[in-house]
Enzyme design. Sequence first.
Site, PDB file in Angstrom:
ATOM      1  N   THR A  14       0.842  -1.193   0.000  1.00 30.30           N
ATOM      2  CA  THR A  14       0.000   0.000   0.000  1.00 30.30           C
ATOM      3  C   THR A  14       0.878   1.244   0.000  1.00 30.30           C
ATOM      4  OG1 THR A  14      -1.643  -1.278   1.236  1.00 30.30           O
ATOM      5  CG2 THR A  14      -1.988   1.090   1.123  1.00 30.30           C
ATOM      6  N   GLY A  18      -0.574   1.264  -4.901  1.00 38.26           N
ATOM      7  CA  GLY A  18      -1.560   0.435  -4.220  1.00 38.26           C
ATOM      8  C   GLY A  18      -2.547   1.251  -3.418  1.00 38.26           C
ATOM      9  N   ASN A 109       6.097  -1.679 -13.346  1.00 32.36           N
ATOM     10  CA  ASN A 109       6.746  -1.264 -14.582  1.00 32.36           C
ATOM     11  C   ASN A 109       7.736  -2.327 -15.053  1.00 32.36           C
ATOM     12  OD1 ASN A 109       5.509   1.289 -14.884  1.00 32.36           O
ATOM     13  ND2 ASN A 109       6.895   2.178 -13.365  1.00 32.36           N
ATOM     14  N   LYS A 198       4.661   1.030 -22.566  1.00 31.01           N
ATOM     15  CA  LYS A 198       4.935   1.791 -21.340  1.00 31.01           C
ATOM     16  C   LYS A 198       6.432   2.078 -21.206  1.00 31.01           C
ATOM     17  CE  LYS A 198       3.680   3.514 -17.267  1.00 31.01           C
ATOM     18  NZ  LYS A 198       3.508   2.702 -16.064  1.00 31.01           N
ATOM     19  N   ASN A 206      12.482   7.826 -16.249  1.00 31.42           N
ATOM     20  CA  ASN A 206      12.926   7.292 -14.962  1.00 31.42           C
ATOM     21  C   ASN A 206      14.430   7.448 -14.804  1.00 31.42           C
ATOM     22  OD1 ASN A 206      11.025   5.803 -12.965  1.00 31.42           O
ATOM     23  ND2 ASN A 206      10.166   5.315 -14.968  1.00 31.42           N
ATOM     24  N   GLU A 280      14.754  -0.297  -9.853  1.00 27.14           N
ATOM     25  CA  GLU A 280      14.162  -1.375 -10.662  1.00 27.14           C
ATOM     26  C   GLU A 280      14.872  -1.473 -12.016  1.00 27.14           C
ATOM     27  OE1 GLU A 280       9.635  -1.950  -9.753  1.00 27.14           O
ATOM     28  OE2 GLU A 280       9.979   0.189 -10.082  1.00 27.14           O
TER      29      GLU A 280
END
Length: 315
Positions: A14, A18, A109, A198, A206, A280
């Site tokens: 969350t 989220g 992503n 995307k 990013n 990431e």
Amino acid sequence: MDEQRKPRIGIIGTGAIGGFYGLMLARAGFDVHFLLRSEYAAVAANGLLLNSAVHGRLQLPVVQAWASAEQMPPCDWLLVGTKTTGNLEIAPLLARVAVPGARIVLLQNGLAVEEQVRPLLPDSLHLLGGLCFICVHREAPGVIAHQALGAVNLGYHSGPAVTAAAQQAVVEEGAALFRAAGLDSLAMPSLEQARWQKLVWNVPYNGLSVLLRTGTRELMGNTDSQELIRALMQEVVQGAAACGHGMPEGYADSLLAATARMPDYLPSMYHDFAQQRPLELQAIYGAPLQAAAAAGCELPKVRMLYQALRFLDQR
């Protein structure tokens, strides 16, 4: 799944993503349960607050918050808002919380993220990918700032639905949940295509936000950075085409124009770097580079950006 009731939805992670989608679904009347770690006490006590430039100030004062997956009730849908860097840890939790035949959506992503998770899940679970087009970030524990957009497009990856029609029906079911919450959502016929689309935005913005320590407004306001963004986008489009996923005509230009109209936005990787969290990099850079190379296509500018980010991440 019991067709006489609204599905029970679990939010795994969350954070900004989220929290945003979970709050919107809960306000639409769905039975939503939130799994939290560090912010559990704050959210359990004060609920969730969304400060949105689109929807206004929205509050979920009473949240069905859980500190561990073992405590959560079984869920029909699980929306995963955690970072891809934690997927190997998350997968066992998903299997524990899911009802038989549950739908799991990775709101993440990058490329090949589902391939990480699929071997760790029971065959009875449907696995979908979700591509979120949204400018959102956490302001404080349980407080989410939403600057623009909010659509989420879904695609089927794997599971017990074996025919194209059955897979599309599951995806349409998921898109209908988001639309019921007042959000745009499309059922994509090809998840791989959607993920490459995307990446055309994610790869330049990013990485450059971390490397140049700035947001979208300054990146779009400088000729040199604009040219670099366009060049990176064109390489991603080439990589996608080599892998069999052609982009719509003028797609990169449309993303540039849309970004120029957006409020100044700091992408998620910028926040991860600022807060010294792992980046990431494999999902957003490593996997696309590997897929393109396997198709005989090299992406030199994307690779240089990836190498620079790896240096910073390892520091």
